[in-house]
Design an enzyme around this catalytic site. Structure first.
Site, PDB file in Angstrom:
ATOM      1  N   THR A 419      11.596   7.686   3.279  1.00  0.00           N
ATOM      2  CA  THR A 419      10.873   8.828   3.843  1.00  0.00           C
ATOM      3  C   THR A 419      11.572   9.471   5.052  1.00  0.00           C
ATOM      4  O   THR A 419      12.512   8.922   5.599  1.00  0.00           O
ATOM      5  CB  THR A 419       9.420   8.393   4.188  1.00  0.00           C
ATOM      6  OG1 THR A 419       8.854   7.769   3.065  1.00  0.00           O
ATOM      7  CG2 THR A 419       8.551   9.514   4.620  1.00  0.00           C
ATOM      8  N   THR A 437       8.603  12.632   1.394  1.00  0.00           N
ATOM      9  CA  THR A 437       8.938  11.315   0.844  1.00  0.00           C
ATOM     10  C   THR A 437       9.157  11.329  -0.659  1.00  0.00           C
ATOM     11  O   THR A 437       8.648  12.212  -1.354  1.00  0.00           O
ATOM     12  CB  THR A 437       7.795  10.319   1.179  1.00  0.00           C
ATOM     13  OG1 THR A 437       8.205   8.994   0.811  1.00  0.00           O
ATOM     14  CG2 THR A 437       6.514  10.654   0.441  1.00  0.00           C
ATOM     15  N   GLU A 439       8.806   8.005  -1.527  1.00  0.00           N
ATOM     16  CA  GLU A 439       8.242   6.659  -1.365  1.00  0.00           C
ATOM     17  C   GLU A 439       9.334   5.636  -1.087  1.00  0.00           C
ATOM     18  O   GLU A 439       9.874   5.622  -0.018  1.00  0.00           O
ATOM     19  CB  GLU A 439       7.389   6.254  -2.560  1.00  0.00           C
ATOM     20  CG  GLU A 439       6.189   5.377  -2.196  1.00  0.00           C
ATOM     21  CD  GLU A 439       6.490   4.074  -1.497  1.00  0.00           C
ATOM     22  OE1 GLU A 439       6.129   3.924  -0.321  1.00  0.00           O
ATOM     23  OE2 GLU A 439       7.059   3.174  -2.123  1.00  0.00           O
ATOM     24  N   GLU A 456       5.767   7.264  -6.069  1.00  0.00           N
ATOM     25  CA  GLU A 456       4.596   7.300  -5.174  1.00  0.00           C
ATOM     26  C   GLU A 456       3.388   6.557  -5.727  1.00  0.00           C
ATOM     27  O   GLU A 456       2.527   6.092  -4.974  1.00  0.00           O
ATOM     28  CB  GLU A 456       4.225   8.762  -4.877  1.00  0.00           C
ATOM     29  CG  GLU A 456       3.763   8.984  -3.461  1.00  0.00           C
ATOM     30  CD  GLU A 456       4.883   8.810  -2.449  1.00  0.00           C
ATOM     31  OE1 GLU A 456       4.682   8.041  -1.502  1.00  0.00           O
ATOM     32  OE2 GLU A 456       5.952   9.423  -2.595  1.00  0.00           O
ATOM     33  N   ASP A 459       1.908   3.400  -4.335  1.00  0.00           N
ATOM     34  CA  ASP A 459       1.080   3.379  -3.121  1.00  0.00           C
ATOM     35  C   ASP A 459      -0.398   3.156  -3.466  1.00  0.00           C
ATOM     36  O   ASP A 459      -1.226   2.970  -2.572  1.00  0.00           O
ATOM     37  CB  ASP A 459       1.222   4.681  -2.328  1.00  0.00           C
ATOM     38  CG  ASP A 459       2.404   4.639  -1.363  1.00  0.00           C
ATOM     39  OD1 ASP A 459       3.072   3.586  -1.280  1.00  0.00           O
ATOM     40  OD2 ASP A 459       2.666   5.652  -0.697  1.00  0.00           O
ATOM     41  N   SER A 483      -1.925   7.257   1.394  1.00  0.00           N
ATOM     42  CA  SER A 483      -0.677   7.260   2.165  1.00  0.00           C
ATOM     43  C   SER A 483      -0.929   6.768   3.580  1.00  0.00           C
ATOM     44  O   SER A 483      -2.072   6.712   4.041  1.00  0.00           O
ATOM     45  CB  SER A 483      -0.132   8.685   2.211  1.00  0.00           C
ATOM     46  OG  SER A 483       0.921   8.799   3.130  1.00  0.00           O
ATOM     47  N   THR A 484       0.169   6.439   4.268  1.00  0.00           N
ATOM     48  CA  THR A 484       0.098   6.160   5.709  1.00  0.00           C
ATOM     49  C   THR A 484       0.735   7.285   6.501  1.00  0.00           C
ATOM     50  O   THR A 484       0.762   7.256   7.723  1.00  0.00           O
ATOM     51  CB  THR A 484       0.856   4.856   6.028  1.00  0.00           C
ATOM     52  OG1 THR A 484       0.482   3.874   5.078  1.00  0.00           O
ATOM     53  CG2 THR A 484       0.489   4.318   7.395  1.00  0.00           C
ATOM     54  N   GLY A 504       8.290   5.102   7.623  1.00  0.00           N
ATOM     55  CA  GLY A 504       8.128   3.680   7.954  1.00  0.00           C
ATOM     56  C   GLY A 504       7.061   2.969   7.143  1.00  0.00           C
ATOM     57  O   GLY A 504       6.603   1.899   7.538  1.00  0.00           O
ATOM     58  N   GLY A 505       6.627   3.543   6.024  1.00  0.00           N
ATOM     59  CA  GLY A 505       5.623   2.879   5.193  1.00  0.00           C
ATOM     60  C   GLY A 505       4.378   2.586   6.015  1.00  0.00           C
ATOM     61  O   GLY A 505       3.929   3.425   6.805  1.00  0.00           O
TER      62      GLY A 505
HETATM   63  N1  GLU Z   1       4.888   6.250   0.541  1.00  0.00           N
HETATM   64  C1  GLU Z   1       4.550   5.961   1.892  1.00  0.00           C
HETATM   65  C2  GLU Z   1       3.287   6.662   2.272  1.00  0.00           C
HETATM   66  O1  GLU Z   1       2.927   7.616   1.686  1.00  0.00           O
HETATM   67  C3  GLU Z   1       5.615   6.378   2.829  1.00  0.00           C
HETATM   68  C4  GLU Z   1       6.796   5.525   2.681  1.00  0.00           C
HETATM   69  C5  GLU Z   1       7.670   5.512   3.885  1.00  0.00           C
HETATM   70  O2  GLU Z   1       7.355   5.926   4.947  1.00  0.00           O
HETATM   71  O3  GLU Z   1       8.761   5.069   3.736  1.00  0.00           O
HETATM   72  O4  GLU Z   1       2.644   6.290   3.189  1.00  0.00           O
END
Ligand code: GLU
Length: 598
Positions: A419, A437, A439, A456, A459, A483-484, A504-505
């Site tokens: 991302t 992103t 993902e 994606e 997630d 999502s985050t 950063g997930g």
């Molecule tokens: N797919 C994650 C999300 O939507 C983001 C992944 C990332 O930040 O690397 O929260």
């Protein structure tokens, strides 16, 4: 404009501090050390030393971009220099990012975008999240015995691919707000794709770390690997004629040329015939994809309004909850060097994440109690569970008041980081804060017409039920995975003063919350706030950033009863502050990004 060393290097004082810390005589000096704590060797993906050392914030009078890759940043800057606005620059930045940082975002992915419309003084948000195919079922990520698949077995291949949102988002944004002609925004990306761009150390490092998965499919193997099967090297000039051809079709035919016709056919065919792991995405899923405009989610904090992305992202709610909980404590007084500050931030994050796991998913599919979760009375009750200097024993989901009670269970979505986040402020004061992103790094590893397809859909929670209760974030046809991502804009007296976000997930929320506390509570300049070593608690164990002063918090946190893990943390915070004296930009030293302004 260029990264410069912001701190006088005083080896003797530094050595003394390290000695004092190792003897337990001093607390970690986060505030002073914040901007040069990242050492290149601790990352699997190395970046040049000068790119990770101390930086100064960048200042400008008129416009600015802060982007994770310098070539993409320059593409945005060029558009702004020519009199384009934030929407125009976004098209140029994103199309170049899809070429030079293909592991993170691109046409085959999605994202969330906050837009501040300066003329109307209005903040809005766009949800360009990938969408589950109409043929997807809750069992998508379960094996024939009903057990959840291993993460990468689900990720690599067609099963994880949702209908992309990015091309429609770029078009919608440009139609609504753009100033320059649409075709003029593609020149840079097409030129670079045809003539070649120099592979950055970061991209080369990511490729090397992923050689086996990239080798699974012809498209990624041929593009990212050499004949001997090893990854291409940093410094290689790479062309991508297929990407140039795709961009020309979108330039001439709009997003429609992506969602219908030859490109859409290629996407659906590639997904449905992915060797070993086919998916169900169809041309109809692509043709019917829609970007959704949604109300921002805002929370008051220390006289500011911190606004972010609502469902299907959990970012805005979680950051709002964390700040709402922390507003009951005097963090400014505790300061960054007191472990209690971090303990409170960590425990607040645990409470927010417990709620998120229970309640937050795509609000078009189930009622998400956004208001209830941010209600001051509810947050005051939750804040009463927190105590400076005492570990929160158990972080469980709360019971917010809301209209349509729904008894969902806890999910188990795993989000690993790739991302990108960028921010643009144009000469009129319009702002874009976008987290974008595909993902996982290199998404599904399926490459079509010069771009990578997202993964994606992983997630979603793989498990669909928690005992006898359905999981809110389970797969359903047409639904968007939770999502985050947390693109953020901070307002003061109705005017934007700061825009930021990070990849950063599942670490995105603590990354952004820390930077906000560092800047708003501790008064750190923007670059220090972005560079600050990370310490977070998402699940009970305290995670401390390896190779930084954050690791020194370990003993104090252990004494409070926490398990402690020291690990690499790959934030990519990019931020621009809008002040009375102009713009200030900051780029995370952990990545290759820059802020450019004039
Ligand atoms: N797919 C994650 C999300 O939507 C983001 C992944 C990332 O930040 O690397 O929260």
């Amino acid at each position: 404009m260029h990264p410069r060393s912001s701190l006088p290097k005083v080896p003797f004082l530094r050595a003394l501090l390290v000695l004092a810390l190792s003897l337990g005589l001093a607390s970690p000096a986060f505030a002073e050390q914040a901007s040069d704590l990242v050492s290149p060797e601790r990352s699997t993906v190395s970046v040049p030393v000068d790119a990770v050392q101390a930086r100064q914030p960048v200042h400008a009078a008129h416009w600015m971009v802060a982007v994770a890759n310098p070539i993409a940043a320059e593409a945005g800057a060029e558009v702004l220099r020519k009199g384009g606005n934030a929407a125009d620059a976004t098209v140029a930045i994103q199309t170049v990012l899809g070429l030079v940082e293909p592991q993170s975002s691109g046409l085959g992915g999605g994202g969330f975008l906050l837009y501040w419309d300066a003329a109307r003084r209005r903040l809005t948000t766009f949800d360009a999240r990938e969408t589950a195919p109409a043929a997807a079922t809750p069992q998508l990520f379960l094996d024939e015995h009903g057990a959840p698949l291993q993460f990468y077995d689900a990720v690599v291949g067609g099963r994880s691919v949702g209908a992309p949102g990015t091309p429609r988002l770029l078009e919608l944004l440009h139609n609504r707000y753009g100033r320059l002609a649409w075709p003029d925004l593609f020149g840079k990306a097409i030129d670079l794709a045809e003539k070649g761009f120099v592979v950055s150390p970061r991209l080369a490092g990511e490729i090397k770390g992923d050689e086996q998965r990239l080798a699974r499919f012809d498209g990624t193997r041929n593009y990212f690997l050499k004949k001997d099967g090893t990854g291409i090297d940093a410094g290689t000039t790479l062309t991508n004629p297929a990407y140039a051809a795709t961009l020309k079709k979108i330039r001439d035919g709009g997003a429609e040329a992506f969602y219908k016709g030859a490109i859409a056919d290629d996407i659906a065919r590639t997904v449905q015939h992915a060797p070993g792991n086919p998916g169900v995405l169809s041309v109809q899923d692509l043709a019917t994809y829609q970007v959704k405009e949604r109300e921002p989610v805002c929370e008051p904090y220390r006289g500011y309004r911190v606004c972010g992305m609502g469902p299907p992202s959990s970012g805005g709610i979680a950051i709002g909850q964390i700040l709402g909980l922390l507003s009951h404590f005097d963090l400014a007084k505790l300061g960054p060097d007191d472990p209690q500050s971090w303990q409170l931030m960590g425990d607040a994050t645990r409470l927010a994440y417990a709620d998120r796991e229970r309640f937050v998913a795509d609000s078009d599919f189930l009622p998400v109690p956004t208001q209830g979760l941010l209600d001051p009375v509810y947050l005051a009750k939750r804040a009463a569970l927190l105590k400076a200097g005492t570990r929160l024993d158990k972080a469980e989901a709360g019971s917010p008041e809301w209209d349509h009670a729904m008894n969902t269970g806890d999910g188990n979505a795993l989000e690993l980081p790739s991302t990108s986040h960028f921010v643009v402020v144009d000469q009129w004061g319009n702002i874009v804060s976008m987290t974008t992103t595909i993902e996982n790094e290199f998404g599904s590893r399926l490459m079509v017409d010069g771009f990578l397809l997202n993964n994606e859909l992983t997630d979603f929670s793989f498990k669909t039920r928690d005992g006898d209760r359905p999981v809110a974030n389970r797969v359903e046809p047409g639904k968007r995975p939770r999502s985050t991502m947390a693109p953020t804009v901070v307002l003061k007296d109705g005017k934007p003063v700061l825009a930021l976000g990070s990849p950063g997930g599942a670490m995105i929320v603590p990354f952004v919350a820390e930077a906000l506390v560092a800047n708003l509570d501790w008064g750190m300049d923007l670059q220090k706030a972005v560079s600050l070593p990370h310490a977070m608690n998402r699940s009970g164990a305290f995670e401390l950033e390896a190779g930084t002063q954050a690791a020194k918090l370990g003993d104090a946190l252990k004494r409070l009863g926490y398990d402690v893990k020291v690990e690499d943390m790959n934030s990519g915070l990019h931020a621009i502050a809008i002040g009375p004296d102009g713009l200030t930009g900051a780029a995370d030293p952990r990545r290759e990004g820059v802020a450019i302004g004039e």
